[in-house]
Design a protein around this motif. Structure first.
Motif, PDB file in Angstrom:
ATOM      1  N   ASP A 112       0.814  -1.211   0.000  1.00 17.21           N
ATOM      2  CA  ASP A 112       0.000   0.000   0.000  1.00 17.21           C
ATOM      3  C   ASP A 112       0.847   1.260   0.000  1.00 17.21           C
ATOM      4  OD1 ASP A 112      -2.319  -1.455  -0.045  1.00 17.21           O
ATOM      5  OD2 ASP A 112      -2.785  -1.220   2.100  1.00 17.21           O
ATOM      6  N   SER A 113       2.021   1.188   0.620  1.00 22.16           N
ATOM      7  CA  SER A 113       2.874   2.375   0.687  1.00 22.16           C
ATOM      8  C   SER A 113       3.357   2.804  -0.692  1.00 22.16           C
ATOM      9  CB  SER A 113       4.076   2.111   1.590  1.00 22.16           C
ATOM     10  OG  SER A 113       4.865   1.057   1.055  1.00 22.16           O
ATOM     11  N   LEU A 114       3.299   1.910  -1.676  1.00 25.32           N
ATOM     12  CA  LEU A 114       3.762   2.254  -3.012  1.00 25.32           C
ATOM     13  C   LEU A 114       2.854   3.280  -3.678  1.00 25.32           C
ATOM     14  CD1 LEU A 114       4.842  -1.268  -4.319  1.00 25.32           C
ATOM     15  CD2 LEU A 114       6.201   0.453  -3.102  1.00 25.32           C
ATOM     16  N   VAL A 115       1.592   3.339  -3.266  1.00 28.27           N
ATOM     17  CA  VAL A 115       0.696   4.353  -3.815  1.00 28.27           C
ATOM     18  C   VAL A 115       1.213   5.731  -3.438  1.00 28.27           C
ATOM     19  CG1 VAL A 115      -1.657   5.243  -3.811  1.00 28.27           C
ATOM     20  CG2 VAL A 115      -1.268   2.775  -3.717  1.00 28.27           C
ATOM     21  N   GLU A 116       1.583   5.891  -2.172  1.00 24.29           N
ATOM     22  CA  GLU A 116       2.172   7.148  -1.721  1.00 24.29           C
ATOM     23  C   GLU A 116       3.441   7.462  -2.499  1.00 24.29           C
ATOM     24  OE1 GLU A 116       4.225   9.046   2.310  1.00 24.29           O
ATOM     25  OE2 GLU A 116       3.545   6.968   2.280  1.00 24.29           O
ATOM     26  N   LEU A 117       4.244   6.437  -2.723  1.00 24.82           N
ATOM     27  CA  LEU A 117       5.506   6.623  -3.443  1.00 24.82           C
ATOM     28  C   LEU A 117       5.261   7.168  -4.836  1.00 24.82           C
ATOM     29  CD1 LEU A 117       8.530   6.098  -4.086  1.00 24.82           C
ATOM     30  CD2 LEU A 117       7.892   3.735  -4.564  1.00 24.82           C
ATOM     31  N   LEU A 118       4.247   6.639  -5.531  1.00 26.85           N
ATOM     32  CA  LEU A 118       4.036   6.989  -6.933  1.00 26.85           C
ATOM     33  C   LEU A 118       3.310   8.317  -7.111  1.00 26.85           C
ATOM     34  CD1 LEU A 118       3.018   3.484  -8.310  1.00 26.85           C
ATOM     35  CD2 LEU A 118       5.168   4.672  -8.674  1.00 26.85           C
ATOM     36  N   TYR A 119       2.384   8.623  -6.209  1.00 33.08           N
ATOM     37  CA  TYR A 119       1.515   9.767  -6.470  1.00 33.08           C
ATOM     38  C   TYR A 119       1.670  10.912  -5.473  1.00 33.08           C
ATOM     39  CZ  TYR A 119      -0.502   6.185  -9.379  1.00 33.08           C
ATOM     40  OH  TYR A 119      -0.664   5.185 -10.303  1.00 33.08           O
ATOM     41  N   ALA A 120       2.212  10.641  -4.302  1.00 34.57           N
ATOM     42  CA  ALA A 120       2.435  11.694  -3.322  1.00 34.57           C
ATOM     43  C   ALA A 120       3.697  11.376  -2.542  1.00 34.57           C
ATOM     44  CB  ALA A 120       1.237  11.815  -2.388  1.00 34.57           C
ATOM     45  N   PRO A 121       4.845  11.406  -3.227  1.00 38.28           N
ATOM     46  CA  PRO A 121       6.091  10.990  -2.560  1.00 38.28           C
ATOM     47  C   PRO A 121       6.416  11.893  -1.384  1.00 38.28           C
ATOM     48  CG  PRO A 121       6.558  12.099  -4.635  1.00 38.28           C
ATOM     49  CD  PRO A 121       5.078  11.868  -4.598  1.00 38.28           C
ATOM     50  N   PRO A 122       6.966  11.307  -0.313  1.00 40.89           N
ATOM     51  CA  PRO A 122       7.336  12.121   0.844  1.00 40.89           C
ATOM     52  C   PRO A 122       8.540  12.984   0.523  1.00 40.89           C
ATOM     53  CG  PRO A 122       8.152   9.894   1.097  1.00 40.89           C
ATOM     54  CD  PRO A 122       7.312   9.892  -0.149  1.00 40.89           C
TER      55      PRO A 122
END
Length: 344
Positions: free
Chosen positions: A37-47
């Protein structure tokens, strides 16, 4: 103190990639959350990238991430990947020359691990992470990194129903890598193995056999004592070729021919927990196709014992369900299904 500071610097904005102790890992029940699930953040809203992290330090953090993958600690891996990759991309965007190429390589290898994780979770995010891995790898100019990225892209293609294209990509890349030194040739051997299994999944028996022979020959041509640490997943050894033979024969509908290879591999001698669990997974599928439900369950229990997060992957849960709902369920399978989340 230096190692602690490195990890804090590398992931100030994300969950830590610190490797848990064996006792901590053993006492922790695997989370029900999907580690991909953390990959969604990586792709679309990277920290935001962690500041103050040098490229050498980031290389050490990448090594920690790889250790999580090798140990089948997928939740720890998923928690740290966004910070690792965003920091590598920040270096890439602010560097030039050889430093930029190194940052591209670190970015690519981060996305390789992301794709490995997505593929294990059957997540369609693998398409995006594999594409980014290949693009960054090509910019790095490192043939070893290019081979790693192409391999995970081909796995994604196979899972999406494009095995012929995947085999062609793997073959072309393996041939290209052959002239770039021993480390690149070792990666090429892993591509031949992946190509053989991909062909087998498409029921191309003769192609799969030829590719396995090519993998074995490529391994034989490698110099003795070649370090394997540059590869993320598949070592270029005959034991790995034998491991792939189990999957190839099972995929081709001839699991009886896989049995000798399954029996001659000592799983404890395989180099990582992830590879040992792969042996357990492939032998479980082999025994299931042979109608031996008890040995199938024993193989699945082996996977759960050494790598609990592997036993909770969708593919293994599906195999557990197949055992559970068989006409004559194997004794102990219901308890195993509860333990691994198939029954809740």
């Amino acid at each position: 103190m230096r190692r602690r500071n490195l990890l804090l610097l590398g992931f100030a904005a994300t969950a830590s990639l610190a490797i848990p102790s064996a006792s901590a890992a053993a006492s922790t029940e695997p989370s029900r959350a999907d580690p991909a699930d953390s990959l969604v953040e990586l792709l679309y809203a990277p920290p935001p990238p962690a500041s103050g992290t040098s490229l050498p330090q980031l290389g050490q953090v990448l090594a920690t991430a790889r250790a999580h993958f090798s140990a089948s600690r997928y939740h720890d891996l998923g928690a740290g990947l966004p910070g690792l990759i965003s920091t590598a991309e920040s270096h890439r965007d602010s560097s030039s020359g050889s430093a930029r190429e190194r940052a591209h390589a670190l970015t690519a290898r981060g996305y390789v691990l992301a794709t490995e994780l997505a593929a294990k979770r059957h997540s369609d995010l693998a398409w995006a992470t594999a594409d980014r891995a290949v693009q960054a790898a090509r910019q790095s100019g490192d043939p070893v990194v290019i081979g790693e990225a192409v391999r995970v892209l081909a796995i994604t293609m196979r899972r999406a129903g494009r095995p012929a294209a995947a085999v062609g990509l793997l073959e072309r890349t393996a041939v290209d890598l052959d002239g770039h030194g021993p480390a690149a040739r070792a990666v090429a051997a892993s591509l031949w193995m992946t190509a053989a299994y991909t062909a087998a999944c498409a029921h191309g028996a003769s192609t799969a056999y030829d590719l396995l022979a090519g993998a074995a020959e490529a391994v034989d041509r490698l110099p003795a004592g070649l370090p394997q640490r540059r590869l993320f997943t598949v070592e270029a050894t005959q034991a790995q070729v034998d491991l792939y033979r189990i999957g190839v024969h099972t995929a081709l509908g001839e699991p009886d021919q896989a049995v000798p290879y399954a029996k001659r591999i000592n799983p404890a001698a395989l180099p990582t927990t992830e590879r040992q669990a792969r042996w357990g997974t492939d032998t479980a599928r082999m025994w299931m196709r042979l109608g031996d439900q008890q040995r199938t369950l024993t193989a699945l229990q082996f996977v759960d014992r050494i790598a609990p997060e592997e036993a909770r992957r969708p593919a293994l849960q599906a195999l557990t369900s197949e055992l559970l709902y068989a006409a004559m369920p194997t004794p102990g399978v219901r308890d195993f299904a509860h333990r691994t989340g198939v029954l809740v």
